[in-house]
Motif scaffolding. Structure first.
Motif, PDB file in Angstrom:
ATOM      1  N   PHE A 190      14.044   6.661   4.047  1.00  0.00           N
ATOM      2  CA  PHE A 190      15.145   5.505   3.975  1.00  0.00           C
ATOM      3  C   PHE A 190      14.197   4.567   2.991  1.00  0.00           C
ATOM      4  CE2 PHE A 190      14.665   1.129   5.404  1.00  0.00           C
ATOM      5  CZ  PHE A 190      15.937   0.631   5.204  1.00  0.00           C
ATOM      6  N   LEU A 191      12.819   4.183   3.074  1.00  0.00           N
ATOM      7  CA  LEU A 191      12.348   3.355   2.250  1.00  0.00           C
ATOM      8  C   LEU A 191      12.080   4.058   0.686  1.00  0.00           C
ATOM      9  CD1 LEU A 191       9.367   2.132   4.719  1.00  0.00           C
ATOM     10  CD2 LEU A 191      11.400   0.764   3.658  1.00  0.00           C
ATOM     11  N   GLN A 192      11.962   5.181   0.653  1.00  0.00           N
ATOM     12  CA  GLN A 192      11.957   5.731  -0.653  1.00  0.00           C
ATOM     13  C   GLN A 192      13.331   5.706  -1.447  1.00  0.00           C
ATOM     14  OE1 GLN A 192      10.767   9.990  -0.110  1.00  0.00           O
ATOM     15  NE2 GLN A 192       8.924   9.522   1.010  1.00  0.00           N
ATOM     16  N   GLN A 193      14.334   5.761  -0.768  1.00  0.00           N
ATOM     17  CA  GLN A 193      15.796   5.578  -1.515  1.00  0.00           C
ATOM     18  C   GLN A 193      16.113   4.214  -1.942  1.00  0.00           C
ATOM     19  OE1 GLN A 193      19.094   7.138   0.563  1.00  0.00           O
ATOM     20  NE2 GLN A 193      20.467   6.257  -0.866  1.00  0.00           N
ATOM     21  N   CYS A 205       0.725  -1.122  -0.004  1.00  0.00           N
ATOM     22  CA  CYS A 205       0.077  -0.138   0.169  1.00  0.00           C
ATOM     23  C   CYS A 205       0.889   1.384   0.045  1.00  0.00           C
ATOM     24  CB  CYS A 205      -1.027   0.141   1.141  1.00  0.00           C
ATOM     25  SG  CYS A 205      -0.367   0.188   2.826  1.00  0.00           S
ATOM     26  N   LYS A 206       1.960   1.164   0.521  1.00  0.00           N
ATOM     27  CA  LYS A 206       3.113   2.348   0.618  1.00  0.00           C
ATOM     28  C   LYS A 206       2.806   3.190   1.469  1.00  0.00           C
ATOM     29  CE  LYS A 206       4.711   1.243  -4.186  1.00  0.00           C
ATOM     30  NZ  LYS A 206       5.045   1.754  -5.680  1.00  0.00           N
ATOM     31  N   ARG A 207       1.977   3.140   2.439  1.00  0.00           N
ATOM     32  CA  ARG A 207       1.887   4.122   3.430  1.00  0.00           C
ATOM     33  C   ARG A 207       3.189   4.533   4.322  1.00  0.00           C
ATOM     34  NH1 ARG A 207      -4.166   2.179   5.494  1.00  0.00           N
ATOM     35  NH2 ARG A 207      -5.271   2.341   3.579  1.00  0.00           N
ATOM     36  N   CYS A 208       3.763   3.286   4.370  1.00  0.00           N
ATOM     37  CA  CYS A 208       4.947   3.439   5.199  1.00  0.00           C
ATOM     38  C   CYS A 208       5.901   4.242   4.350  1.00  0.00           C
ATOM     39  CB  CYS A 208       5.531   2.218   5.452  1.00  0.00           C
ATOM     40  SG  CYS A 208       5.928   1.014   4.159  1.00  0.00           S
ATOM     41  N   MET A 209       6.061   4.311   3.208  1.00  0.00           N
ATOM     42  CA  MET A 209       6.862   5.058   2.278  1.00  0.00           C
ATOM     43  C   MET A 209       6.681   6.742   2.282  1.00  0.00           C
ATOM     44  SD  MET A 209       7.761   2.575  -0.627  1.00  0.00           S
ATOM     45  CE  MET A 209       9.155   3.377  -1.322  1.00  0.00           C
ATOM     46  N   ASP A 257       6.496   9.187   4.243  1.00  0.00           N
ATOM     47  CA  ASP A 257       7.094   9.998   5.225  1.00  0.00           C
ATOM     48  C   ASP A 257       8.797   9.246   5.414  1.00  0.00           C
ATOM     49  OD1 ASP A 257       5.075  12.063   5.362  1.00  0.00           O
ATOM     50  OD2 ASP A 257       4.276  10.724   7.071  1.00  0.00           O
ATOM     51  N   CYS A 258       8.895   8.099   4.904  1.00  0.00           N
ATOM     52  CA  CYS A 258      10.326   7.503   5.009  1.00  0.00           C
ATOM     53  C   CYS A 258      11.204   7.633   3.953  1.00  0.00           C
ATOM     54  CB  CYS A 258      10.036   6.189   5.412  1.00  0.00           C
ATOM     55  SG  CYS A 258      11.439   5.210   5.956  1.00  0.00           S
ATOM     56  N   GLY A 261      10.308   3.469  14.018  1.00  0.00           N
ATOM     57  CA  GLY A 261       9.029   2.925  14.088  1.00  0.00           C
ATOM     58  C   GLY A 261       7.623   3.598  13.544  1.00  0.00           C
ATOM     59  N   HIS A 262       8.051   4.640  12.536  1.00  0.00           N
ATOM     60  CA  HIS A 262       6.849   5.334  12.019  1.00  0.00           C
ATOM     61  C   HIS A 262       6.027   4.166  11.218  1.00  0.00           C
ATOM     62  CE1 HIS A 262       4.721   8.473  10.489  1.00  0.00           C
ATOM     63  NE2 HIS A 262       4.849   8.235   9.246  1.00  0.00           N
ATOM     64  N   CYS A 263       6.844   3.479  10.263  1.00  0.00           N
ATOM     65  CA  CYS A 263       6.473   2.504   9.341  1.00  0.00           C
ATOM     66  C   CYS A 263       5.358   1.664  10.062  1.00  0.00           C
ATOM     67  CB  CYS A 263       7.501   1.708   8.834  1.00  0.00           C
ATOM     68  SG  CYS A 263       8.570   0.807  10.010  1.00  0.00           S
ATOM     69  N   THR A 264       5.529   1.160  11.278  1.00  0.00           N
ATOM     70  CA  THR A 264       4.478   0.466  12.093  1.00  0.00           C
ATOM     71  C   THR A 264       3.110   1.155  12.387  1.00  0.00           C
ATOM     72  OG1 THR A 264       6.227  -0.842  12.950  1.00  0.00           O
ATOM     73  CG2 THR A 264       4.427  -1.193  13.979  1.00  0.00           C
TER      74      THR A 264
END
Length: 119
Positions: A30-33, A21-25, A27-28, A62-65
Motif C-alpha cells: 500500500f505505502l509503496q504504491q 526512514c522508510k522501514r514501514c514501506m 513490506d507494505c 499495524g505492521h507499519c507501527t
C-alpha cells in the motif's frame, strides 16, 4: 472534505515526526504504491487532501507501527480518515463489491454452515 480535529492532529503528528526512514514501506505494498514516504503522504493530506481511495487502501494491519522506530500509528490515522469520510456520506464506488459481498456472505442462501437445527 472537512476532517475531524482528531484526524488532522494525527496527520500533523506523523508529518512532523516521521523521519522518512522508510522501514514501514519495505513490506507494505500500500505505502509503496501511494507514496514516496509516509511523511510526504501526510504532508500532502494536510496541504491538499488525498483521494478517498487512499485511506481505504490501507489494510490496517499495524505492521507499519511494529517496524517504525518511533511507533507512529499510520493505520490509526487512515482509520480515522475513513471514519470521517463515512460521516460525510462518501461511499466509494470502488467498494460497492465489498458491500455486496458482506450482504451475500451472511445470507442463508449462500451460507453452508450447519447450525445444528433439528430436521
Amino acid at each position: 472534505m472537512d476532517y475531524s480535529k482528531e484526524t488532522i492532529k494525527m496527520a500533523q503528528y506523523i508529518a512532523e515526526t516521521c523521519t522518512s526512514c522508510k522501514r514501514c514501506m519495505k513490506d507494505c505494498l500500500f505505502l509503496q504504491q501511494y507514496c514516496e514516504d509516509p511523511q510526504r503522504l501526510f504532508q500532502r493530506f494536510l496541504e491538499e487532501d488525498l483521494e478517498p481511495i487512499i485511506p481505504y487502501s490501507c489494510m490496517l494491519c499495524g505492521h507499519c507501527t511494529v517496524v517504525c522506530p518511533l511507533k507512529l500509528k499510520l493505520d490509526d490515522a487512515f482509520l480515522s480518515m475513513r471514519q470521517d469520510l463515512i460521516k460525510e456520506g462518501l461511499p466509494l464506488r470502488q467498494l460497492r463489491g465489498v458491500e455486496m459481498h458482506q450482504k451475500l456472505s451472511t445470507s442463508k442462501l449462500f451460507t453452508a454452515v450447519n447450525r445444528g437445527e433439528a430436521k
